[in-house]
Scaffold this motif. Structure first.
Motif, short mmCIF file in Angstrom:
data_model
loop_
_atom_site.label_atom_id
_atom_site.label_comp_id
_atom_site.label_asym_id
_atom_site.label_seq_id
_atom_site.Cartn_x
_atom_site.Cartn_y
_atom_site.Cartn_z
N GLU A 1 0.82 -1.21 0.00
CA GLU A 1 0.00 0.00 0.00
C GLU A 1 0.86 1.27 0.00
O GLU A 1 2.00 1.25 0.48
CB GLU A 1 -0.90 0.06 1.25
CG GLU A 1 -1.97 -1.01 1.32
CD GLU A 1 -1.47 -2.31 1.97
OE1 GLU A 1 -0.28 -2.38 2.35
OE2 GLU A 1 -2.28 -3.24 2.09
N ILE A 2 0.27 2.34 -0.50
CA ILE A 2 0.87 3.67 -0.34
C ILE A 2 0.79 4.05 1.13
O ILE A 2 -0.24 3.83 1.77
CB ILE A 2 0.11 4.68 -1.22
CG1 ILE A 2 0.53 4.49 -2.68
CG2 ILE A 2 0.32 6.12 -0.75
CD1 ILE A 2 -0.15 5.41 -3.65
N ILE A 3 1.88 4.62 1.66
CA ILE A 3 1.89 5.02 3.07
C ILE A 3 1.71 6.54 3.14
O ILE A 3 2.62 7.30 2.81
CB ILE A 3 3.19 4.56 3.76
CG1 ILE A 3 3.33 3.03 3.64
CG2 ILE A 3 3.20 5.00 5.23
CD1 ILE A 3 4.66 2.48 4.13
N ASP A 4 0.51 6.94 3.56
CA ASP A 4 0.17 8.37 3.63
C ASP A 4 0.48 8.90 5.03
O ASP A 4 -0.40 9.38 5.75
CB ASP A 4 -1.33 8.53 3.28
CG ASP A 4 -1.73 9.98 3.15
OD1 ASP A 4 -0.83 10.84 3.12
OD2 ASP A 4 -2.94 10.26 3.08
N LEU A 5 1.74 8.76 5.42
CA LEU A 5 2.20 9.18 6.76
C LEU A 5 3.58 9.82 6.62
O LEU A 5 4.31 9.50 5.68
CB LEU A 5 2.31 7.96 7.68
CG LEU A 5 0.98 7.28 8.06
CD1 LEU A 5 1.25 5.89 8.62
CD2 LEU A 5 0.22 8.12 9.07
N ASP A 6 3.93 10.70 7.56
CA ASP A 6 5.24 11.35 7.53
C ASP A 6 6.29 10.50 8.26
O ASP A 6 5.94 9.56 8.97
CB ASP A 6 5.15 12.74 8.14
CG ASP A 6 4.45 13.71 7.20
OD1 ASP A 6 4.82 13.76 6.02
OD2 ASP A 6 3.51 14.40 7.65
N PHE A 7 7.55 10.88 8.09
CA PHE A 7 8.64 10.13 8.75
C PHE A 7 8.40 10.01 10.25
O PHE A 7 8.54 8.93 10.82
CB PHE A 7 9.99 10.80 8.48
CG PHE A 7 10.47 10.66 7.07
CD1 PHE A 7 10.90 9.43 6.58
CD2 PHE A 7 10.51 11.75 6.20
CE1 PHE A 7 11.35 9.28 5.27
CE2 PHE A 7 10.96 11.60 4.89
CZ PHE A 7 11.38 10.37 4.43
N ASP A 8 8.05 11.14 10.90
CA ASP A 8 7.87 11.12 12.35
C ASP A 8 6.75 10.17 12.78
O ASP A 8 6.80 9.62 13.88
CB ASP A 8 7.60 12.53 12.88
CG ASP A 8 8.88 13.35 12.96
OD1 ASP A 8 9.97 12.74 13.02
OD2 ASP A 8 8.80 14.60 12.93
N ASP A 9 5.74 10.00 11.91
CA ASP A 9 4.61 9.11 12.25
C ASP A 9 5.03 7.64 12.33
O ASP A 9 4.44 6.86 13.07
CB ASP A 9 3.50 9.21 11.18
CG ASP A 9 2.96 10.62 11.05
OD1 ASP A 9 2.92 11.32 12.06
OD2 ASP A 9 2.56 11.00 9.92
N ILE A 10 6.00 7.26 11.50
CA ILE A 10 6.34 5.82 11.40
C ILE A 10 7.63 5.45 12.12
O ILE A 10 8.00 4.28 12.19
CB ILE A 10 6.42 5.35 9.93
CG1 ILE A 10 7.51 6.09 9.16
CG2 ILE A 10 5.07 5.52 9.24
CD1 ILE A 10 7.79 5.46 7.79
#
Ligand SMILES: [Zn+2]
Length: 231
Positions: free
Chosen positions: A217-226
């Motif tokens: 899937e496309i990950i619609d999150l920023d670096f800090d989120d993950i």
């Protein structure tokens, strides 16, 4: 009354502005950390792996983390280089193979948050230069890398004919009007990347994507989120 009008105008402007900033894709997407965790639980191949931790001697230099890129805007906040598990492990083997020749990988980009692809498209809405968010990019799925090869002794990049993100014909794989050394260097990168499971795209010598990439899937999150789920 006047104050009310000003307030109303401010609120509607903010609303319209936020609408203009929204960005949609037609591809399967995870937009929360919990849904990303859920997909990983079902399929551990979807784990995100910190490449600097996994691969000894890997050089990471991200042009998108400065204004020195085609958009002239710093696009990354607190970035790190990561990929899904399978392409990450393949990249480790590629680094091991190159190190026997005194060479190493230098990474320009790996996982790219989907919000960054949206921002790139707003800045440069041209398919020749940026991925249309409708389709997303394989970078957003954590299965694509932009990279080159360096000489370990000198630390210098091998000559590849053009810099990263050069959008001219001379960056294409089928462009052969180049010095033999450049053609040999591009072939070396292509051969080793393909050997361990990556595909080319015809227009960018630096871009490779994991062959077996269906289902990511496309990950619609920023670096800090993950960051907290990084391996
Ligand atoms: Zn790329």
């Amino acid at each position: 009354m006047r104050l009310y009008l000003i307030l109303l105008l401010t609120v509607s402007f903010a609303f319209l502005h936020s609408k203009a900033q929204s960005c949609k894709t037609d591809s399967p997407t995870v937009s929360t950390l919990s849904s990303l965790k859920e997909t990983i639980k079902k399929d551990p191949r979807k784990n995100l792996v910190d490449l600097k931790k996994l691969i000894p001697g890997l050089l990471v230099s991200m042009p998108y983390a400065s204004s020195n890129n085609f958009t002239k805007v710093n696009l990354y906040k607190n970035p790190f280089a990561c990929l899904r598990q399978e392409p990450a492990l393949a990249l480790k083997k590629i680094q091991e193979e190159l190190s026997k020749k005194g060479l190493a990988l230098k990474l320009y980009d790996a996982f790219r948050p989907f919000p960054v692809t949206c921002k790139m498209w707003r800045l440069v809405p041209d398919r020749r230069y940026a991925a249309n968010p409708r389709n997303g990019s394989n970078h957003n799925r954590g299965v694509a890398v932009d990279l080159t090869i360096i000489d370990i002794k000198t630390g210098k990049e091998l000559k590849m004919g053009t810099p990263f993100d050069n959008f001219t014909d001379s960056a294409h794989h089928n462009f052969y009007n180049l010095p033999p050394e450049v053609i040999a260097n591009r072939r070396l990168l292509k051969t080793v990347m393909r050997k361990y499971g990556f595909n080319i795209v015809p227009t960018e010598w630096w871009h490779y994507q994991w062959m077996n990439r269906a289902g990511y899937e496309i990950i619609d999150l920023d670096f800090d989120d993950i960051r907290e789920i990084l391996h």
